[in-house]
Design a protein around this motif. Structure first.
Motif, PDB file in Angstrom:
ATOM      1  N   MET A   2     -71.309 -11.015  94.291  1.00  0.00           N
ATOM      2  CA  MET A   2     -72.640 -10.833  94.863  1.00  0.00           C
ATOM      3  C   MET A   2     -73.706 -10.842  93.779  1.00  0.00           C
ATOM      4  SD  MET A   2     -72.620 -10.908  97.982  1.00  0.00           S
ATOM      5  CE  MET A   2     -72.828 -10.037  99.465  1.00  0.00           C
ATOM      6  N   TYR A   3     -73.361 -10.374  92.563  1.00  0.00           N
ATOM      7  CA  TYR A   3     -74.306 -10.378  91.462  1.00  0.00           C
ATOM      8  C   TYR A   3     -74.715 -11.816  91.123  1.00  0.00           C
ATOM      9  CZ  TYR A   3     -76.254  -9.906  86.810  1.00  0.00           C
ATOM     10  OH  TYR A   3     -77.078  -9.980  85.729  1.00  0.00           O
ATOM     11  N   MET A   8     -78.706 -16.173  91.331  1.00  0.00           N
ATOM     12  CA  MET A   8     -79.045 -17.540  91.721  1.00  0.00           C
ATOM     13  C   MET A   8     -80.261 -17.549  92.656  1.00  0.00           C
ATOM     14  SD  MET A   8     -76.820 -20.433  93.707  1.00  0.00           S
ATOM     15  CE  MET A   8     -76.871 -19.543  95.243  1.00  0.00           C
ATOM     16  N   LEU A   9     -80.311 -16.641  93.616  1.00  0.00           N
ATOM     17  CA  LEU A   9     -81.441 -16.566  94.536  1.00  0.00           C
ATOM     18  C   LEU A   9     -82.730 -16.195  93.814  1.00  0.00           C
ATOM     19  CD1 LEU A   9     -79.826 -14.900  97.671  1.00  0.00           C
ATOM     20  CD2 LEU A   9     -80.705 -17.236  97.483  1.00  0.00           C
TER      21      LEU A   9
END
Length: 72
Positions: A2-3, A8-9
């Motif tokens: 998730m990191y 990336m987002l």
């Protein structure tokens, strides 16, 4: 995992912010977004605008730039 997705987002958000700022700046200089062939209909209080030629031009430009950057 998730990191990595969060990172990336965040990077995509920064990229989109910079791209939006560049587009706003170039619109004032090159009148990008008001090219011949863009669809603009105004009747009374209704306005419809679809920048089809501008979209095609930006797509072509980004395709060429990204192909030059990521060519191996």
């Amino acid at each position: 995992m998730m990191y990595g997705m969060g990172k990336m987002l965040a990077l995509m958000g920064i990229f989109l912010l910079l791209l939006g700022g560049m587009l706003m700046a170039t619109e004032r200089i090159f009148h990008l977004g008001r090219l011949p062939g863009d669809i603009f209909i105004q009747k009374g209080n209704f306005t419809f605008y679809f920048p089809i030629v501008t979209s095609l031009l930006l797509s072509l430009l980004l395709t060429v730039i990204l192909n030059l950057l990521f060519r191996r």
